[in-house]
Design an enzyme around this catalytic site. Structure first.
Site, PDB file in Angstrom:
ATOM      1  N   PHE A  16      64.924 -12.973  64.366  1.00 45.18           N
ATOM      2  CA  PHE A  16      65.153 -11.938  63.280  1.00 45.18           C
ATOM      3  C   PHE A  16      66.545 -12.055  63.089  1.00 45.18           C
ATOM      4  O   PHE A  16      67.462 -11.231  64.085  1.00 45.18           O
ATOM      5  CB  PHE A  16      64.600 -10.788  63.346  1.00 45.18           C
ATOM      6  N   ASP A  61      73.638 -13.320  67.851  1.00 43.36           N
ATOM      7  CA  ASP A  61      73.346 -11.970  67.182  1.00 43.36           C
ATOM      8  C   ASP A  61      72.932 -10.717  68.075  1.00 43.36           C
ATOM      9  O   ASP A  61      72.035 -10.691  68.637  1.00 43.36           O
ATOM     10  CB  ASP A  61      72.077 -12.277  66.449  1.00 43.36           C
ATOM     11  N   LYS A 103      73.863  -1.680  63.833  1.00 46.41           N
ATOM     12  CA  LYS A 103      72.861  -0.543  64.550  1.00 46.41           C
ATOM     13  C   LYS A 103      73.565   0.504  65.351  1.00 46.41           C
ATOM     14  O   LYS A 103      74.157   1.377  64.579  1.00 46.41           O
ATOM     15  CB  LYS A 103      71.916  -1.358  65.439  1.00 46.41           C
TER      16      LYS A 103
END
Length: 404
Positions: A138, A223, A252
């Site tokens: 993702f 990532d 995040k």
């Protein structure tokens, strides 16, 4: 609308792409939250690995308030001091020479993928455009990033996906050997798959990806939107593996709750992003940069990073004890304070049923796909909060098993 919004107002006014729990939190402090009725919860969800220092941490609150009295936003026609300080701090603490700031992890990955293709185009020619990604990965919700992500459910129904994207099997280097070639511009990988089920990469897999990228003159993109910023017990997961990417993305936990993203890269690659090739309206926003700098400086300390591993072990001990009583999990995995408990075969695909029961017992958790209960709490969650939250989760799982 009434003076006090209700959960029904979500269904009335919001686009139905989310299905939030019935309780509405209104106040947070540390790893505790309180809802509209004054009910208290232990927060193991952390805003999906965002609230790196919990709720309203004084270091972040002070940074926000101090910057709020100075300067909020300028646009990228100008630069600003907080953005420059954040970029310098990121390069001083990592492999990177250059930083691109944006507002989210999806934006950071979009920038990384565009940078890789532009670098390959300018360096090797237009045929070198292929991107290797992995099933169950993702990378965000832009159309490019959901297409690169390895979960087709997120890209289906939106028309033709961008070309030149192929998917291998995570932790299977042979599957990458079958895909990578002279036309490959980049391999993008999560060192710790988040939405794919909290699955850490193996050492050999990441080392092999580095070697394959070097062999085929492709860029290696990590990532670390979910796995970075202290969550693995090092500042970034690549440091724990000792495998250095060419491009790294962060978001995040970087902002500790303020929307911030960053793409990090080297002097070899960055120059292809010439003037006007890419941009972000809010990227490098002074407010966000000030908060992110405060978070970075606080997290990147021995006290916090070493404490992550101690807290990881405490979670594991509790989960093992809980599972010995109830037998709901077939295994616990993860890294640092990104932890996943995979459901046992008899409870296959039912992880989400635990969440409302947990809320009723006063603890907030997450899932990572239908079969994994996920925890991504504050990096500085007090051990007493871990103990109390796990006691509440124990009661929720007991109820789940009784009703199964």
């Amino acid at each position: 609308m009434t003076d006090t919004p209700t959960r029904a107002d979500f269904d009335r006014y919001m686009v139905p792409n989310y299905a939030p729990q019935q309780r509405i939190p209104v106040r947070g402090e540390g790893s505790r939250l309180w809802d509209q009725d004054g009910r208290e919860y232990v927060d193991f969800a952390g805003g999906i690995a965002v609230n790196s220092l919990g709720h309203c941490h004084p270091v972040l609150v002070d940074a926000l308030k101090a910057q709020a009295d100075k300067l909020w936003h300028l646009s990228n026609v100008y630069t600003n001091e907080p953005a420059l300080k954040l970029a310098r701090a990121l390069t001083e603490r990592t492999f990177a020479d250059k930083v691109y700031l944006c507002s989210s992890g999806g934006e950071a990955n979009e920038a990384a993928l565009k940078l890789a293709r532009r670098w390959a185009h300018d360096t090797h020619g237009e045929n070198k455009h292929k991107i290797v990604s992995f099933r169950q990965s993702f990378h965000g919700r832009t159309f490019f990033t959901v297409s690169v992500g390895g979960q087709p459910k997120y890209s289906q129904g939106f028309g033709p996906v961008p070309g030149g994207i192929v998917h291998g099997e995570f932790n299977n280097l042979d599957s990458v050997r079958e895909l990578i070639d002279a036309d490959t511009c980049a391999v993008i990988v999560e060192p710790l798959q988040g939405e794919g089920g909290i699955v850490p990469a193996t050492q050999a897999f990441l080392e092999g990806l580095r070697a394959l990228c070097d062999e085929h003159q492709a860029l290696l993109i990590f990532d670390e939107v979910q796995s970075g910023m202290g969550r693995p017990g090092t500042l970034f997961a690549y440091m724990r593996y000792g495998v250095t990417p060419d491009i790294l993305t962060s978001a995040k936990s970087l902002g500790g709750g303020f929307p911030v993203g960053a793409m990090l890269t080297t002097d070899r690659i960055a120059p292809v992003f010439k003037l006007g090739t890419h941009g972000s309206t809010y990227g490098g926003n002074a407010l966000g940069s000030a908060v992110a700098l405060a978070a970075l400086e606080y997290i990147d300390t021995p006290e916090v990073l070493e404490g992550v591993q101690r807290r990881h072990e405490r979670f594991r001990e509790h989960l093992d004890t809980l599972n010995s009583k109830h037998g709901v999990f077939q295994g616990v995995r993860g890294m640092g304070l990104l932890i996943g408990a995979q459901m046992a075969p008899e409870y296959e695909g039912r992880a989400k049923e635990i969440l409302p029961l947990a809320i009723e017992e006063g603890v907030m958790a997450l899932i990572a796909g239908p079969n994994v209960l996920r925890m991504a709490p504050s990096l500085v969650i007090p051990e007493a909060d871990i103990d109390e939250g796990m006691a509440r989760l124990d009661r929720a799982i007991a109820r789940f098993v009784e009703s199964a």
